[in-house]
Write an enzyme that holds these catalytic residues in place. Structure first.
Site, PDB file in Angstrom:
ATOM      1  NE  ARG A  24      -3.939  -0.611   0.581  1.00  0.00           N
ATOM      2  CZ  ARG A  24      -5.099  -0.456   1.316  1.00  0.00           C
ATOM      3  NH1 ARG A  24      -5.347  -1.663   1.916  1.00  0.00           N
ATOM      4  NH2 ARG A  24      -5.944   0.256   1.401  1.00  0.00           N
ATOM      5  NE  ARG A  28      -6.312   6.112   3.571  1.00  0.00           N
ATOM      6  CZ  ARG A  28      -7.103   5.349   4.119  1.00  0.00           C
ATOM      7  NH1 ARG A  28      -8.434   5.562   4.480  1.00  0.00           N
ATOM      8  NH2 ARG A  28      -6.667   3.943   4.274  1.00  0.00           N
ATOM      9  NE  ARG A  37      -9.308   9.119  -1.959  1.00  0.00           N
ATOM     10  CZ  ARG A  37     -10.588   9.355  -1.855  1.00  0.00           C
ATOM     11  NH1 ARG A  37     -11.083  10.540  -2.226  1.00  0.00           N
ATOM     12  NH2 ARG A  37     -11.232   9.011  -0.670  1.00  0.00           N
ATOM     13  CG  ASP A  73      -8.974  -1.741  -3.547  1.00  0.00           C
ATOM     14  OD1 ASP A  73      -8.255  -1.145  -2.571  1.00  0.00           O
ATOM     15  OD2 ASP A  73      -9.981  -2.549  -3.549  1.00  0.00           O
ATOM     16  CE1 TYR A 151     -13.420  -5.548   2.322  1.00  0.00           C
ATOM     17  CE2 TYR A 151     -11.843  -7.184   1.574  1.00  0.00           C
ATOM     18  CZ  TYR A 151     -12.110  -6.305   2.619  1.00  0.00           C
ATOM     19  OH  TYR A 151     -11.293  -5.656   3.146  1.00  0.00           O
TER      20      TYR A 151
HETATM   21  O1  CP3 Z   1       0.096  -0.679  -2.571  1.00  0.00           O
HETATM   22  C1  CP3 Z   1      -0.331   0.319  -3.388  1.00  0.00           C
HETATM   23  O2  CP3 Z   1       0.237   1.205  -3.286  1.00  0.00           O
HETATM   24  C2  CP3 Z   1      -1.443  -0.162  -4.514  1.00  0.00           C
HETATM   25  C3  CP3 Z   1      -2.710   0.145  -4.058  1.00  0.00           C
HETATM   26  C4  CP3 Z   1      -3.530  -0.608  -3.092  1.00  0.00           C
HETATM   27  C5  CP3 Z   1      -4.838  -0.293  -2.611  1.00  0.00           C
HETATM   28  N1  CP3 Z   1      -5.654  -1.269  -2.306  1.00  0.00           N
HETATM   29  C6  CP3 Z   1      -5.543   1.185  -2.988  1.00  0.00           C
HETATM   30  C7  CP3 Z   1      -6.279   1.674  -2.052  1.00  0.00           C
HETATM   31  C8  CP3 Z   1      -3.418  -2.089  -2.913  1.00  0.00           C
HETATM   32  C9  CP3 Z   1      -2.481  -3.051  -2.943  1.00  0.00           C
HETATM   33  C10 CP3 Z   1      -4.698  -2.387  -2.272  1.00  0.00           C
HETATM   34  C11 CP3 Z   1      -5.004  -3.916  -1.625  1.00  0.00           C
HETATM   35  C12 CP3 Z   1      -6.346  -4.112  -0.583  1.00  0.00           C
HETATM   36  N2  CP3 Z   1      -7.416  -3.388  -1.026  1.00  0.00           N
HETATM   37  C13 CP3 Z   1      -6.380  -5.046   0.276  1.00  0.00           C
HETATM   38  C14 CP3 Z   1      -5.194  -6.085   0.494  1.00  0.00           C
HETATM   39  C15 CP3 Z   1      -4.120  -5.589   1.231  1.00  0.00           C
HETATM   40  C16 CP3 Z   1      -4.264  -5.112   2.653  1.00  0.00           C
HETATM   41  O3  CP3 Z   1      -4.049  -4.039   3.225  1.00  0.00           O
HETATM   42  O4  CP3 Z   1      -5.062  -6.008   3.303  1.00  0.00           O
HETATM   43  C17 CP3 Z   1      -7.567  -4.868   0.782  1.00  0.00           C
HETATM   44  C18 CP3 Z   1      -8.110  -5.691   2.023  1.00  0.00           C
HETATM   45  C19 CP3 Z   1      -8.268  -3.662   0.013  1.00  0.00           C
HETATM   46  C20 CP3 Z   1      -9.716  -3.509   0.285  1.00  0.00           C
HETATM   47  C21 CP3 Z   1      -9.814  -2.001   0.682  1.00  0.00           C
HETATM   48  N3  CP3 Z   1      -9.640  -0.790  -0.180  1.00  0.00           N
HETATM   49  C22 CP3 Z   1     -10.159  -1.194   1.932  1.00  0.00           C
HETATM   50  C23 CP3 Z   1     -10.606  -2.300   3.144  1.00  0.00           C
HETATM   51  C24 CP3 Z   1     -10.195   0.069   1.829  1.00  0.00           C
HETATM   52  C25 CP3 Z   1     -10.563   0.988   2.763  1.00  0.00           C
HETATM   53  C26 CP3 Z   1      -9.741   1.027   3.943  1.00  0.00           C
HETATM   54  C27 CP3 Z   1      -8.318   1.138   3.924  1.00  0.00           C
HETATM   55  O5  CP3 Z   1      -7.588   0.427   4.098  1.00  0.00           O
HETATM   56  O6  CP3 Z   1      -7.687   2.234   3.162  1.00  0.00           O
HETATM   57  C28 CP3 Z   1      -9.620   0.221   0.686  1.00  0.00           C
HETATM   58  C29 CP3 Z   1      -9.579   1.674  -0.087  1.00  0.00           C
HETATM   59  C30 CP3 Z   1      -8.047   1.954  -0.691  1.00  0.00           C
HETATM   60  N4  CP3 Z   1      -7.649   1.254  -1.532  1.00  0.00           N
HETATM   61  C31 CP3 Z   1      -7.494   3.091  -0.264  1.00  0.00           C
HETATM   62  C32 CP3 Z   1      -6.187   2.881  -1.198  1.00  0.00           C
HETATM   63  C33 CP3 Z   1      -5.026   3.923  -1.393  1.00  0.00           C
HETATM   64  C34 CP3 Z   1      -7.655   4.304   0.391  1.00  0.00           C
HETATM   65  C35 CP3 Z   1      -8.951   4.820   0.040  1.00  0.00           C
HETATM   66  C36 CP3 Z   1      -8.873   6.384   0.029  1.00  0.00           C
HETATM   67  O7  CP3 Z   1      -8.132   7.164  -0.770  1.00  0.00           O
HETATM   68  O8  CP3 Z   1      -9.615   6.950   0.869  1.00  0.00           O
END
Ligand code: CP3
Length: 346
Positions: A24, A28, A37, A73, A151
């Site tokens: 990730r 943020r 954003r 994502d 999910y």
């Molecule tokens: O790593 C990177 O830079 C690539 C981007 C990436 C995102 N999501 C962008 C994102 C990756 C690799 C993911 C994977 C992801 N998404 C997982 C597996 C990894 C982990 O952390 O367990 C999961 C479970 C998700 C599902 C998801 N997406 C959730 C639960 C949420 C909201 C809560 C959170 O953790 O942020 C997201 C949103 C999300 N995906 C954001 C980002 C940058 C934040 C959204 C925002 O900008 O508000």
């Protein structure tokens, strides 16, 4: 490029310094990301290849990272199956029509990721052009079948995963059908990302630690294996990551992967001993350690590096994704420390 630290470590070849990237890493905690954003939703950023490319490059431009991960994502692939996905402010992802019955599983479409996820494939091509001159490889990724099923069935975040486990135990026929579809989707999506230019692929099974080893083996392992088998046709390194896996690392390995991602609840050297020498390992600093003072953080990082010193095939990472409030300056110091501490003179 094939000689980059990251790809060499994936193949368990010696490196001049331990490669590091952070799960990730685009997100943020970075002011550049928060700025974008204010103008775009997360799905808008993901679905516009130019913006997704820009976000992917933000941490690459800011830090001395050894790999990029495509900005996407794990959940948009579910949209192509007929699920209605929304990211709600402060609450995270929501699926408005969760899959709770055999009938609902039967109605799920098996999409062709080359069509429904073309925006990410396009973004991969753009990012590769930017990374090529810098010699930095790009990682593609997918959610693993169980994490995607969590999910799809729960409809969003869930504390105890009661709905998904109920479906798994009460409706085995529907469960196996659901997992088959998700495995094919994840595998084909990974393969398509490699065809578009991704040089390594990571399967994220973030919530698999919620399962007993016996349930993992019976209800999940065959499908993670299927996804990884499809992806392996690409011939690029496969990283298999889960959290809460300390009680079932050999089963995770049995499902596949050239590199096994380990979280911080397991000692990295002990995990590697259990896995054996046929795999590389990735991990495993507690993401919360980046909130500690530097004097408390530095020895934790050095200890991980010391534990696996001299053994080719370690990729430094956090044990799970980087957290939103993480101080940017600490991220920079962490990455530089990993390199400086492990640098060998040729
Ligand atoms: O790593 C990177 O830079 C690539 C981007 C990436 C995102 N999501 C962008 C994102 C990756 C690799 C993911 C994977 C992801 N998404 C997982 C597996 C990894 C982990 O952390 O367990 C999961 C479970 C998700 C599902 C998801 N997406 C959730 C639960 C949420 C909201 C809560 C959170 O953790 O942020 C997201 C949103 C999300 N995906 C954001 C980002 C940058 C934040 C959204 C925002 O900008 O508000």
């Amino acid at each position: 490029m094939q000689n980059s630290r990251f790809l060499r470590a994936c193949r368990r070849e010696p490196v001049d310094a331990t490669p590091v990237w952070l799960m990730r890493q685009a997100g943020r905690y970075m002011p550049e990301y928060r700025e974008l954003r204010t103008k775009y939703s997360i799905l808008e950023l993901i679905k516009d290849p130019v913006l997704a490319c820009e976000v992917t490059m933000q941490p690459i431009n800011a830090f001395d990272l050894d790999a990029a991960i495509i900005f996407a994502d794990i959940l948009p692939p579910l949209e192509g199956m007929g699920l209605e996905l929304e990211f709600l402010k402060g609450e995270g992802p929501v699926i408005h029509n969760p899959v709770r019955t055999a009938k609902a599983v039967g109605q799920l479409v098996l999409p062709e990721p080359r069509e429904t996820l073309s925006f990410t494939l396009e973004a991969i091509k753009l990012v590769r052009k930017e990374l090529e001159p810098r010699g930095i490889p790009l990682i593609g990724f997918s959610g693993a079948p169980f994490t995607l099923a969590s999910y799809a069935v729960e409809g969003g975040a869930s504390k105890n995963r009661i709905e998904v486990k109920k479906l798994m135990w009460n409706e085995p026929v529907a469960w196996h059908s659901l997992m088959n579809k998700l495995a094919t989707l994840a595998g084909e999506y990974l393969l398509a990302q490699a065809e578009a230019g991704a040089q390594a692929l990571q399967l994220f099974d973030s919530w698999v630690g919620e399962l007993s080893p016996a349930d993992y083996e019976k209800f999940v392992l065959p499908y993670s294996r299927k996804a990884l088998e499809i992806a392996s046709k690409a011939g690029v390194p496969l990283i298999h990551f889960g959290t809460g896996t300390s009680g079932m690392l050999p089963l995770i390995q049995k499902a596949g992967g050239d590199v096994i991602g380990v979280d911080w609840r397991t000692d990295l050297a002990a995990a590697w001993d259990e896995l054996g020498d046929s795999v590389a390992v990735q991990g495993n600093l507690d993401p919360v350690a980046l909130f500690a003072g530097w004097d408390a953080l530095q020895p934790q990082v050095e200890k991980i590096l010391d534990r696996v010193k001299g053994k080719p095939g370690h990729i430094f990472n956090l044990g799970h994704g980087i957290l939103p409030e993480t101080p940017v300056d600490t991220v920079r110091r962490l990455i530089d420390l990993v390199h400086d501490y492990t640098k060998t003179t040729p």
